[in-house]
Design an enzyme around this catalytic site. Structure first.
Site, PDB file in Angstrom:
ATOM      1  CB  CYS A  90     -29.318  21.018 -25.497  1.00  0.00           C
ATOM      2  SG  CYS A  90     -27.856  20.139 -24.936  1.00  0.00           S
ATOM      3  CB  CYS A  97     -27.893  18.746 -28.350  1.00  0.00           C
ATOM      4  SG  CYS A  97     -28.516  17.894 -26.877  1.00  0.00           S
TER       5      CYS A  97
END
Length: 161
Positions: free
Chosen positions: A76, A79
């Site tokens: 991600c 993230c």
């Protein structure tokens, strides 16, 4: 000791020590204690997290995508951007901070509309990363979701609630 990462020293046994912005010359550090959980062991980790009590302790849950073991990076991108900012801000707190990092799984697991944390009435996750303040034995109404979890001013506001 630990290894240098950004402006933090990662210590062993799940403890991260962050430098407080105004005390760097004194090398004074405030603890950011980090616990990790996956879908498989979240129940036990969450119970331990809820039971941890200290007068000056702030508690946060951080839901993240799993990391690729070969690169140590998450699948991600949000993230990867938000994590260091969150650690910097929480580590700079004048209070002790307990952070439960909950890993949602790989991309196909997270994309499933029936993912347990998507349908859970307590968390109702829509995206990762999601930073939630835990206070008075409950999720506070305020949270930072994927599109805003990297913004320092919003993290600071969440910490001051």
């Amino acid at each position: 000791m630990g290894k240098k990462v950004s402006s933090f020293i990662l210590e062993t046994e799940g403890r991260i020590w962050g430098e407080r912005e105004n005390d760097r010359e004194n090398d004074e550090r405030m603890p950011l204690k980090v616990e990790d959980a996956t879908l498989a062991d979240f129940g036990d980790a969450f119970e331990k997290f809820k039971a941890e009590n200290s007068g000056n302790l702030m508690k946060f849950l951080l839901f993240l995508a799993d990391k690729d073991p070969s690169t140590s990076l998450s699948w991600c991108p949000d993230c990867n951007v938000a994590e260091p900012v969150i650690y910097k801000m929480l580590g700079a707190s004048e209070k002790d901070v307990l952070l439960l990092r909950a890993y949602v799984g790989d991309r196909p697991t997270w994309r499933n509309p029936s993912h347990p944390w998507r349908i859970d009435n307590l968390f109702k996750l829509k995206g990762v990363p999601t930073l939630i303040r835990w206070e008075n034995e409950a999720v506070t109404a305020n949270r930072l979701e994927d599109h805003e979890a990297h913004i320092e001013s919003k993290i600071e506001a969440l910490m001051s609630i």
